[in-house]
Design an enzyme around this catalytic site. Structure first.
Site, PDB file in Angstrom:
ATOM      1  N   ARG A  34      44.005  42.266  34.048  1.00  0.00           N
ATOM      2  CA  ARG A  34      44.519  43.228  35.191  1.00  0.00           C
ATOM      3  C   ARG A  34      43.521  43.586  36.016  1.00  0.00           C
ATOM      4  NH1 ARG A  34      49.897  44.010  34.682  1.00  0.00           N
ATOM      5  NH2 ARG A  34      50.761  43.445  32.995  1.00  0.00           N
ATOM      6  N   ASP A  35      43.910  43.690  37.365  1.00  0.00           N
ATOM      7  CA  ASP A  35      43.277  44.244  38.613  1.00  0.00           C
ATOM      8  C   ASP A  35      43.107  45.719  38.456  1.00  0.00           C
ATOM      9  OD1 ASP A  35      42.566  43.024  41.862  1.00  0.00           O
ATOM     10  OD2 ASP A  35      42.480  44.961  41.433  1.00  0.00           O
ATOM     11  N   ILE A  36      41.853  46.213  38.755  1.00  0.00           N
ATOM     12  CA  ILE A  36      41.537  47.589  38.516  1.00  0.00           C
ATOM     13  C   ILE A  36      42.443  48.609  39.543  1.00  0.00           C
ATOM     14  CG2 ILE A  36      39.571  48.052  39.985  1.00  0.00           C
ATOM     15  CD1 ILE A  36      38.423  49.378  37.545  1.00  0.00           C
ATOM     16  N   ASN A  97      41.568  34.708  47.950  1.00  0.00           N
ATOM     17  CA  ASN A  97      40.569  34.883  48.855  1.00  0.00           C
ATOM     18  C   ASN A  97      39.103  33.999  48.766  1.00  0.00           C
ATOM     19  OD1 ASN A  97      42.622  36.856  49.944  1.00  0.00           O
ATOM     20  ND2 ASN A  97      41.773  38.243  48.175  1.00  0.00           N
ATOM     21  N   GLU A 105      35.924  39.719  48.025  1.00  0.00           N
ATOM     22  CA  GLU A 105      35.055  41.035  47.789  1.00  0.00           C
ATOM     23  C   GLU A 105      34.262  40.475  46.507  1.00  0.00           C
ATOM     24  OE1 GLU A 105      37.192  44.506  46.732  1.00  0.00           O
ATOM     25  OE2 GLU A 105      38.295  44.149  48.579  1.00  0.00           O
ATOM     26  N   VAL A 106      34.914  39.778  45.622  1.00  0.00           N
ATOM     27  CA  VAL A 106      33.850  39.445  44.468  1.00  0.00           C
ATOM     28  C   VAL A 106      33.660  37.933  44.500  1.00  0.00           C
ATOM     29  CG1 VAL A 106      33.881  39.159  42.024  1.00  0.00           C
ATOM     30  CG2 VAL A 106      35.085  41.415  43.116  1.00  0.00           C
ATOM     31  N   HIS A 110      38.481  33.364  41.874  1.00  0.00           N
ATOM     32  CA  HIS A 110      39.620  34.173  41.119  1.00  0.00           C
ATOM     33  C   HIS A 110      40.969  34.090  41.885  1.00  0.00           C
ATOM     34  CE1 HIS A 110      37.659  37.025  43.787  1.00  0.00           C
ATOM     35  NE2 HIS A 110      38.858  37.419  43.806  1.00  0.00           N
ATOM     36  N   HIS A 112      44.801  35.801  42.257  1.00  0.00           N
ATOM     37  CA  HIS A 112      45.725  36.886  42.138  1.00  0.00           C
ATOM     38  C   HIS A 112      46.790  36.626  41.827  1.00  0.00           C
ATOM     39  CE1 HIS A 112      42.579  39.891  44.517  1.00  0.00           C
ATOM     40  NE2 HIS A 112      42.273  38.787  44.708  1.00  0.00           N
TER      41      HIS A 112
HETATM   42  P1  AMP Z   1      39.134  39.838  46.312  1.00  0.00           P
HETATM   43  O1  AMP Z   1      38.922  40.608  47.460  1.00  0.00           O
HETATM   44  O2  AMP Z   1      39.840  38.733  46.156  1.00  0.00           O
HETATM   45  O3  AMP Z   1      37.519  39.306  45.791  1.00  0.00           O
HETATM   46  O4  AMP Z   1      39.404  40.751  45.055  1.00  0.00           O
HETATM   47  C1  AMP Z   1      38.682  41.192  44.074  1.00  0.00           C
HETATM   48  C2  AMP Z   1      39.639  42.139  43.211  1.00  0.00           C
HETATM   49  O5  AMP Z   1      38.773  42.485  42.117  1.00  0.00           O
HETATM   50  C3  AMP Z   1      40.270  43.225  43.730  1.00  0.00           C
HETATM   51  O6  AMP Z   1      41.637  43.406  43.946  1.00  0.00           O
HETATM   52  C4  AMP Z   1      39.559  44.554  43.011  1.00  0.00           C
HETATM   53  O7  AMP Z   1      40.526  45.623  42.912  1.00  0.00           O
HETATM   54  C5  AMP Z   1      39.228  43.717  41.759  1.00  0.00           C
HETATM   55  N1  AMP Z   1      38.168  44.271  40.942  1.00  0.00           N
HETATM   56  C6  AMP Z   1      36.913  44.823  41.326  1.00  0.00           C
HETATM   57  N2  AMP Z   1      36.455  45.331  40.226  1.00  0.00           N
HETATM   58  C7  AMP Z   1      37.235  45.106  39.120  1.00  0.00           C
HETATM   59  C8  AMP Z   1      37.177  45.305  37.905  1.00  0.00           C
HETATM   60  N3  AMP Z   1      35.936  45.977  37.323  1.00  0.00           N
HETATM   61  N4  AMP Z   1      38.220  45.168  37.033  1.00  0.00           N
HETATM   62  C9  AMP Z   1      39.176  44.645  37.405  1.00  0.00           C
HETATM   63  N5  AMP Z   1      39.382  44.308  38.606  1.00  0.00           N
HETATM   64  C10 AMP Z   1      38.466  44.386  39.598  1.00  0.00           C
END
Ligand code: AMP
Length: 126
Positions: A34-36, A97, A105-106, A110, A112
């Site tokens: 689950r997304d945080i 993304n 961001e990460v 991944h 969503h």
């Molecule tokens: P993106 O912008 O597509 O890279 O999305 C990264 C997603 O990772 C965001 O929706 C964040 O809320 C989610 N996220 C970041 N850290 C965590 C975590 N520790 N556990 C779950 N989701 C996370």
């Protein structure tokens, strides 16, 4: 040219068990959790366990077993959520993304999976 992968990204830390997560489904090649910061009642992230940066990296370089497993996990999650439109569910959206313009961001590949409410148009005006 080889893809550059950052082993310190947060999903790499989740995969190494250094950071907790709320797992929805785990297989040999794939983890879903689950997304945080959920953007919908159901907001699941699906990640390969391999070191892939983005969709293009995974699509070009992952093994067939990894790709198949990843895709099947996305289907199993939709089934578990009961959102399959072909089976009377209310539907969902899958987003990936990538990079700067994609506002990723990460930097670990991944998807969503968003569901549980009407999600509006695909993109907000720029
Ligand atoms: P993106 O912008 O597509 O890279 O999305 C990264 C997603 O990772 C965001 O929706 C964040 O809320 C989610 N996220 C970041 N850290 C965590 C975590 N520790 N556990 C779950 N989701 C996370």
């Amino acid at each position: 040219m080889a893809y550059a992968y950052d082993d310190q990204n947060i999903f790499a830390k989740i995969l190494r068990g250094e950071i907790p997560n709320t797992t929805v489904l785990e297989t040999d090649h794939t983890l879903a959790f689950r997304d945080i910061h959920p953007q919908a009642p159901d907001h699941i992230l699906v990640i390969p366990k391999g070191r892939y940066v983005s969709h293009d990296h995974f699509a070009l370089e992952a093994t067939e077993a990894e790709v198949l497993d990843f895709m099947r996990v996305t289907g199993r999650i939709c089934a578990e959520l009961g959102v399959q439109p072909g089976l009377g569910g209310q539907g969902f959206r899958i987003i990936s993304n990538a990079g700067v313009h994609g506002v990723q961001e990460v930097p670990h590949y991944h998807l969503h999976i968003l569901a549980g409410r009407p999600l509006g148009r695909m993109l907000a005006p720029a």
